[in-house]
Design an enzyme around this catalytic site. Structure first.
Site, PDB file in Angstrom:
ATOM      1  N   GLU A   1       0.702  -1.564  -0.086  1.00 35.98           N
ATOM      2  CA  GLU A   1       0.315   0.126  -0.352  1.00 35.98           C
ATOM      3  C   GLU A   1       0.788   1.174   0.242  1.00 35.98           C
ATOM      4  OE1 GLU A   1      -2.904  -0.194   3.402  1.00 35.98           O
ATOM      5  OE2 GLU A   1      -4.635  -2.198   1.897  1.00 35.98           O
TER       6      GLU A   1
ATOM      7  N   GLU B   1      -6.770  -7.505  -1.146  1.00 39.98           N
ATOM      8  CA  GLU B   1      -7.677  -7.494   0.101  1.00 39.98           C
ATOM      9  C   GLU B   1      -9.136  -7.482  -0.037  1.00 39.98           C
ATOM     10  OE1 GLU B   1      -5.989  -5.405   3.365  1.00 39.98           O
ATOM     11  OE2 GLU B   1      -3.483  -6.160   2.770  1.00 39.98           O
TER      12      GLU B   1
END
Length: 711
Positions: free
Chosen positions: A185, A256
């Site tokens: 991320e 995710e």
């Protein structure tokens, strides 16, 4: 004859995908704009996150088996740098940290692996998985085009890749690892580093590729992931929010899909329904998605001091497999049915031509056709039932749902319609723990803190080096008679603060995850006039921060300390400070069986609440295989150990907005238990009552299906 289409399609999917045992093996892994290609076969892959250190080796086989039974093809896990390299160049891959054993168990059960090396992982894990010793490397800037950080990051990444290669675990070697991830991320923080952020992304990508794993590399939430790395989506609604891969030659992947949300102390439990998860999975597939990972599929337990700032010991308990390894229905079963239906027509989806057909104002059909084969997803975003016509046939679409037609004629699965019953978790009390012994920790005064002295307030994390949650700030002074109604005013960027005046507890205060900036504690003081008074302030961290740019520059601990005298409006500031890292009981390791006798334990006044008190007791191992938990509802805040192994922090006194604790049950993995007698040690900061603690087991039973659900 009535055909159970869901059961039939699931059975067909199992036969197609080889649902039996056997070892997973893959050779050539490639991809194109449609999907991953494993040994020349396109794949729609369902993946589930299971983190090896959030459970125990004894649990791994069962967790992986339940994931496989639920239709999962891939197990996804981070690699936890701070566990594996606690000191520079010293590595630990034993016990819960045995990542090779974990991956080989996945392989033995015929599943693939997605290895998210990072090595920054966030994951609500203390310091985002970075070992704290990095903090003291001269000139280091984490996650930037910075030579010291790149040196250690590359060193650890290479260590993991070489370990995997040495065990022939990459698909290119015939093993189960089909994907690897570098960074995590980074798109959230890249802009903060300017040009050094952009160059770091390119460096990290090249560094990974140069390690020659023979399998694709991914970067999640990284729109500028350099070719050939695949940029992927994280979130709850990637079918709606993902801009897609940054090249038409890359597949659309969702690393995710949050099955719930991590929980912090003081917050209510977040519930995400099975119907909502299924809806967004089906939508992602309908929009050409081909890899979906559930984060988490099993959450597990943040054992020891591994949880990040304010994060609870229980992690993603609302996942399809709960914290303790029990299947959570209807979430697990509903997703299993969804996986089976999609796999039954996966070849049509992957090879067919796609078209979108409007069926109404808020209704659309995503259609895949290959020769005479046809599969369709009928989407209704309205909040009411709608009749639509598709392929000359009328279908009733229920609110906010997707109907899946593997043959474009029959609805086999609807995301909003549950066929299985929910289950309910039952707590069975096994034993009350009443015969306790206690030891009261020593409160240090300024004269006692000879090892660390300073003329100013030290930063908490830099001082403790994360060997303890606790840092004592001590000073002494002699007030004059004009100081009336004195008040101790303290501002802190730590998480909790406990104040002791002349060895007596005077007050406590704490911050919260959602409130930025310092919290303030103000307590009235009972001072001895014209004599020396000792002030001891215990600063507490409940985990280290796990996210954001420039993590190495974060400040925690006390920022301002004053004694305010009301009558004369005097303010006393202090420039002579003494420090002690940790509690005495910690340094003596009295939570371990080998060192418990380093202090004198007593049995007097156990029920009298006192801060900074250690308690110990013996208990027998519950029979059977059901998960074991402690009910700590009567306690305040602290940490618990069983046979010397920490089962995590507890913080019962931090109530939610509905005035109940965020977590009262604390998991004792059966692997921590002896065959008969065990020793439980609890360190209580605030004054809880251990006499009311109970030892329990957990099980599940079916419960009547609910007519409503939370999306």
């Amino acid at each position: 004859m009535v055909v159970n289409w869901v059961a039939l399609m699931v059975m067909v999917a199992i036969l197609i995908t080889g649902g039996g045992g056997g070892v997973a093996s893959a050779g050539n892994i490639s991809y194109d704009g449609r999907s991953l290609i494993i040994d020349s076969q396109r794949k729609i892959l369902f993946s589930g996150s299971i983190h090896y250190p959030r459970s125990t080796p004894q649990m791994w086989k069962d967790l992986i088996g339940k994931a496989k039974e639920g239709g999962v093809d891939v197990i996804q896990s981070y690699v936890f740098w701070n566990l594996h390299e606690p000191k520079p160049g010293e590595y630990d891959f034993s016990g819960r940290y045995d990542i090779v054993k974990f991956i080989k168990e996945i392989e033995a059960q015929g599943l693939y692996v997605c290895l998210r090396i990072g090595p920054f992982i966030e994951s609500e894990w203390s310091y985002g998985g970075l070992p704290f010793w990095l903090h003291d490397v001269p000139g280091i800037v984490y996650r930037s085009d910075n030579e010291p950080f790149k040196f250690y990051m590359q060193n650890f990444t290479s260590k993991i890749v070489d370990l995997m290669k040495s065990q022939s675990l990459y698909a290119s070697q015939g093993g189960p690892i089909i994907l690897t991830q570098i960074e995590n991320e980074y798109g959230n923080v890249e802009a903060a580093f300017g040009e050094k952020g952009k160059s770091y992304v390119k460096w990290a990508a090249k560094m990974g590729l140069d390690l020659q794993t023979g399998v694709p590399w991914i970067m999640c939430k990284q729109p500028d992931a350099p070719d050939p790395l695949i940029n992927t989506c994280n979130g709850m609604r990637c079918g709606e929010t993902f801009g897609g891969p940054n090249s038409p030659t890359k597949p659309s992947m969702w690393t995710e899909n949050w099955t719930s949300f991590y929980q912090v102390y003081g917050a209510e439990t977040y519930i995400r329904s099975a119907e909502d998860i299924a809806y967004h999975v089906a939508l992602f597939i309908a929009k050409n998605g081909s890899y979906i990972n559930y984060y988490m599929y099993h959450g597990g337990t943040n054992l020891g001091r591994t949880a990040a700032a304010y994060v609870m010991t229980s992690y993603y308990d609302q996942a399809p497999i709960d914290e303790y390894g029990l299947v959570r229905e209807p979430k697990w079963g509903h997703l299993k049915e969804l996986h089976g239906v999609i796999k039954s027509c996966s070849s049509t989806i992957l090879e067919g031509m796609q078209s979108n057909i409007s069926l109404g104002t808020n209704q659309v059909a995503y259609v895949f056709e290959s020769g005479e084969e046809c599969a369709a997803f009928l989407v209704n975003t309205d909040n009411s039932n709608v009749d639509v016509v598709f392929k000359n046939k009328t279908f009733e679409l229920v609110p906010h749902s997707i109907s899946i037609l593997p043959d474009c004629r029959n609805v086999v699965f609807n995301t909003a319609q549950l066929t299985g019953k929910p289950n309910k978790r039952i707590t069975t009390s096994i034993q009350k723990l009443v015969i306790w012994e206690k030891y009261i920790d020593v409160i240090p005064n300024y004269a006692d803190t000879t090892l660390i002295k300073s003329e100013y307030l030290l930063e908490h994390m830099s001082t403790t080096k994360d060997i303890s949650d606790y840092l004592w700030y001590t000073f002494s002074f002699q007030p004059n008679s004009s100081c009336t109604q004195p008040i101790l005013h303290v501002e802190s960027l730590g998480h909790v603060l406990n104040a002791f005046v002349n060895n007596n507890f005077s007050g406590s205060a704490h911050g919260s995850k959602n409130v930025k900036g310092p919290f303030i504690m103000e307590v009235p003081l009972q001072l001895v006039i014209n004599d020396i008074n000792n002030i001891s302030l215990l600063s507490v961290m409940v985990g280290l921060p796990d996210s954001g740019a420039f993590l190495e520059k974060r400040y925690a601990g006390l920022t301002r300390v004053e004694i305010q005298c009301t009558k004369e409006k005097q303010i006393h500031n202090f420039t002579k400070w003494g420090y002690q890292v940790g509690l005495l009981g910690e340094s003596l390791q009295i939570y371990t069986p080998s060192f418990m006798d380093n202090v004198n334990w007593t049995k007097s006044d156990i029920s009298l609440p006192q801060p900074l008190t250690w308690y110990k007791i013996k208990f027998e191992t519950p029979k059977g295989n059901d998960p074991v938990v402690l009910n700590l509802a009567s306690m305040g805040k602290g940490e618990a150990w069983v046979n010397g192994q920490s089962i995590g922090r507890f913080w019962i006194s931090f109530l939610t907005s509905k005035l109940h604790p965020s977590q009262t049950l604390y998991h004792i993995p059966r692997e921590f238990l002896n065959s008969s007698t065990n020793i439980l040690v609890i360190m209580e900061e605030l004054g809880g009552n251990p006499v009311l603690i109970t030892l329990n087991t957990l099980s599940t039973i079916n419960s009547p299906a609910s007519t409503t659900s939370t999306l």
